[in-house]
Scaffold this active site. Sequence first.
Site, PDB file in Angstrom:
ATOM      1  N   LYS A  52       0.857  -1.176   0.200  1.00 24.31           N
ATOM      2  CA  LYS A  52       0.090  -0.079  -0.016  1.00 24.31           C
ATOM      3  C   LYS A  52       0.802   1.126  -0.031  1.00 24.31           C
ATOM      4  O   LYS A  52       1.990   1.307   0.504  1.00 24.31           O
ATOM      5  CB  LYS A  52      -0.932   0.086   1.097  1.00 24.31           C
ATOM      6  CG  LYS A  52      -1.653   1.391   1.554  1.00 24.31           C
ATOM      7  CD  LYS A  52      -2.290   1.393   2.835  1.00 24.31           C
ATOM      8  CE  LYS A  52      -2.869   2.687   3.021  1.00 24.31           C
ATOM      9  NZ  LYS A  52      -3.469   3.181   4.332  1.00 24.31           N
ATOM     10  N   GLU A  71      -8.138  12.518  12.703  1.00 23.17           N
ATOM     11  CA  GLU A  71      -7.053  11.197  13.159  1.00 23.17           C
ATOM     12  C   GLU A  71      -6.431  11.741  14.264  1.00 23.17           C
ATOM     13  O   GLU A  71      -5.438  12.285  13.969  1.00 23.17           O
ATOM     14  CB  GLU A  71      -6.488  10.838  12.031  1.00 23.17           C
ATOM     15  CG  GLU A  71      -5.923   9.214  12.274  1.00 23.17           C
ATOM     16  CD  GLU A  71      -5.537   8.569  11.082  1.00 23.17           C
ATOM     17  OE1 GLU A  71      -5.030   7.450  11.302  1.00 23.17           O
ATOM     18  OE2 GLU A  71      -6.054   8.966   9.882  1.00 23.17           O
TER      19      GLU A  71
END
Length: 411
Positions: A173, A218
């Site tokens: 990723k 976040e």
Amino acid sequence: MTAAVETGADPLLQHASPTHPLAALRRGDGIVGIGELLRLEFSGPDRFAAAAAAWRELAAASTVEDAVHRPGTGLVAFGAFAFADRSGATSVLVVPELVVGRQAGAGWVTRITRAEEGGAAATSAEEEQGMPAPTPVGARPRATLAAGSLSREEYVQLVRDAVGRIRAGEVEKVVMARDAVASIPPDADRRALLQELAQAYPDTLTFAVDGLMGASPETLVSVHAREASARVLAGSMARGAGTAEDAAAATALATSAKDLDEHAFAVQSVLRALRPHARAVTASESPFTLKLPNLWHLATDVEVELAEDASSLDLVAALHPTAAVAGFPTAEALALIAELEPFDRGRYAGPVGWIDQDGDGEWVIALRCARVDDDGTLTAYAGAGIVADSDPESELAETRMKFRPIADALR
């Protein structure tokens, strides 16, 4: 000495500088810094370790009298760190001259002054300073974001290149970002942008540190009294237009193999990073869907019981960069970002937040954010997590959604 004061219901942002705000706010609570007593700058791969060591030294040399004992009282520094080791942007800890804070109805003011023989001392008395006078937030600057280093077509090609590298086995990723630019008057009241972000995204941390402004969903790590927590976000989908469509979007995200795999990478990277600094680490078995005004996110909350010598900056150093903003494996993903992205991320996707004399603090990842330079140049950033089955056009659409908080604040 930190003194308790009555802050009333006025927005804390009214105490911040219009052009150089320092703030960390959530649902109207938090802290605002005024002035700059001390600036500590760091760069390179050891920037986190150097900052942690410098802060320990400064805190040990300080005399702090704090009768309020809330998160954000006493000696405090606001911080923002560069994403990459080789970034041209410095990482910074800023100690303000004055801090105004509020939590659950309790307000306080701290004045921080230099001691006569070096070091810094948090010394304040309500009878000396009282509550600093607020100034109304000015008109919101209006502007339109335009493509920065990459056109939309170039970003789509960048994603295609990244997918090819993933399928070739180089990484599992990688997060590919793009920038967008606008121009606002240099003397514009930047608090107005923060106010828009805070009102539109109340559950995020609205932050402003040394020209970096945003509303991040976040939490990288929050530390208080030897307990730490983190919220991992990875995997996202646009909100639906109506109730049924919105519920379908949430269900689609919760069952998306691509997004679940992306999220699992991010969670595992956080758990691996925290374990050496913790007595115990726990996380929910499966992610939940977190609703924001413009997006659904897959989210996992992590709780940590810390080892005695770990500060919030130590945890920041261990956690950054997470798979949510870099990729996996980390070193290979960072190398691919440096190769493919045609711009320096600066402090975008780096840690931003605050720390106190005990090492406690709250740090988020600098997302849904923009850098505003002294000349009024505004640069916003957005990224998407790319995996083997990523669709380039869909990833472009995801970045458009992630630009929305800044774009809407400028309208």
